[in-house]
Design an enzyme around this catalytic site. Sequence first.
Site, mmCIF file in Angstrom:
data_model
loop_
_atom_site.group_PDB
_atom_site.id
_atom_site.type_symbol
_atom_site.label_atom_id
_atom_site.label_comp_id
_atom_site.label_asym_id
_atom_site.label_seq_id
_atom_site.Cartn_x
_atom_site.Cartn_y
_atom_site.Cartn_z
ATOM 1 N N GLU A 131 0.812 -1.023 0.039
ATOM 2 C CA GLU A 131 -0.032 0.054 0.024
ATOM 3 C C GLU A 131 0.890 1.208 -0.114
ATOM 4 O OE1 GLU A 131 -1.581 3.112 0.552
ATOM 5 O OE2 GLU A 131 -1.739 2.724 2.726
ATOM 6 N N CYS A 149 -2.297 8.841 3.128
ATOM 7 C CA CYS A 149 -1.801 8.061 1.737
ATOM 8 C C CYS A 149 -3.181 8.389 1.012
ATOM 9 C CB CYS A 149 -1.544 6.642 2.136
ATOM 10 S SG CYS A 149 -2.820 5.808 3.353
#
Length: 623
Positions: free
Chosen positions: A325, A359
């Site tokens: 990720e 993120c």
Amino acid sequence: YIAAMLEALTPILGQAQAALAPAIPVLTDLGNFVCANWLLLAIAAVVAYVLLDVVSSKSIPSLKVETTEAEAKDSIVAAKYDPSKPFDKDVVPCYDPATLQLLGHVPAMSAQEVREIITKAKVAGQEWRKSSFAQRRKLLKILLKFIIENQETICRVSARDSGKPMLDAVLGEVIVTCEKIHWLCSEGERWLRPEKRSAGIMSFYKAPRVEFHPVGVVGAIVPWNYPFHNVLNPLTAALFAGNALVIKVSEYASWSTGYYGRFIKAALAAAGAPADLVQFVTGYGEAGNALVTGGVDKVIFVGSTVVGKKVMAAAADTLTPVVLELGGKDAVIVAEDANLDEVVQVALKAAFLNCGQNCAGGERFFVHDKAHDKFVGKVADIVSKMRQGPALGPDPVDCGAMCMPGLAEKIQGLVDDAVAHGAKVVSGGKLPEPAPGRGFFYPPTVLTGVRPGMKIWTEEVFGPVMSIIRWSSDDEVVALANDCPFGLGSNVFARSQARARSIASRLEAGMSSVNDFATTYMCQSLPFGGVKHSGFDRFAGIEGLRGLCVPKSVAEDRFPLLMHSTIPPPWQYPVQDVAFPFGTSLVTMFYGPGLLYKVKGVLGLAACFLAPGLVKKKKDKQE
């Protein structure tokens, strides 16, 4: 025949009626009582439910965890950390990024130490994989109860370690963690139970299923932006799936593992879980590399694309599966008919929550021509009133500090490059003057006129910068949004939900929220992850939970006493002359597109058994 059966049943039915006759008045009285006292019964049922709920919640053990002064108080007295001075590489210095107050040191673990930790986790994991779902739920409920009862301390520790305001800690650390635990307790077992699958046509007599077995030891490497949730997120899922966990925290947010580690240890003990089931790793690159290569069974990496590539390369030698990720540069698309009074506040949270260190944070704001100027005006007015400073200071703040040293300077470089290529700074955009003892800050910044060719168009900012881009048609905004190396999340706002959904469906991203921002993560049944340079595979949701298991395919006889597999006589060694015609006839019978083909197949099979000589002659003639 039917008449005879009815005649035989008549005396039996008569006896049953006679036996039930005394109960009929009782049942009638009971029905009358319920009708006359339904309100009283309803209240009694509610009271009973409440009492059972209270007893159930009280039965969950409460944890008592000691706190240090820095964990328990907003204001502390501590020496100042000087980032410019060299320090012992055998330790990791821990400090508040907003005040530079030194909080202590944690060990910079060696590769050998990490491997020893993994070995301990493997032993604990062998025991835990045999645990029941009831015990796993008990552990999660203990964690959840502790979180609910200690929210302020958890948020304070996160704020002190990462620089975020207390409200941002509630939103980004506590709420999402509680939602994940709730989902795991409610639905986790359902998705890890063996799952029945279809057997197909030829194996119709089989009972196939998929079993989900723990992978063993999960190794997680997590970043510094959410030190609490980044630990509890992989921990809750990995342990519920029956695994052990070894987690390396960032060298920029290691201090909080003291408090978080203590309550995790206490929860494991209260649930009767092995003490070594969860292990923390602190340190630098050597420790991270050792975690990836030291014998874990799966790696989850959350961080930058650059480091993610290194993790993937290191894992390749041992063929250790990896979930990546990585970076994000999420698009927020605002149509001309969107409700700006509502969208603006959502957009500001998307850009400036946790000072933009997300993120899946909003970085690119595509606003329709007809709404652009009004949107910019509303945003600029609010941003000019936002307050920034230490999260645990005497005054409330809207934006805290930048956690990672050097990040503010990097952001300034991106802003300067954008301005040099034609962008306009509407708010912020200037790095604060350095001052002794001052932490790492960058002001909430709004840019307009951002376009392709600027560094900020393709590079992840990971900071409090809202880049606003004009657009005029749906096709144009889709092309602009997809012109990006990242593809994590995306968000579309429009009065017409159908139009917003249509635009979202064309965006190259792993997640899309329609008329909201990043709500896919609050729906914990959904997987989290992206495409392109944002990584691959998923954590969270059903897919993420099952990804922490080895999916094992199992097939067995559905009716073992009636039917099971044997090798047909024509195929038994040494094979018969009709072995091949038997095979083609079998294929035709099962898979032929229509009844005529299936009949042809059946006749072919019959010929192989009843007239094998004729079948052989026909085959020889064809050859």
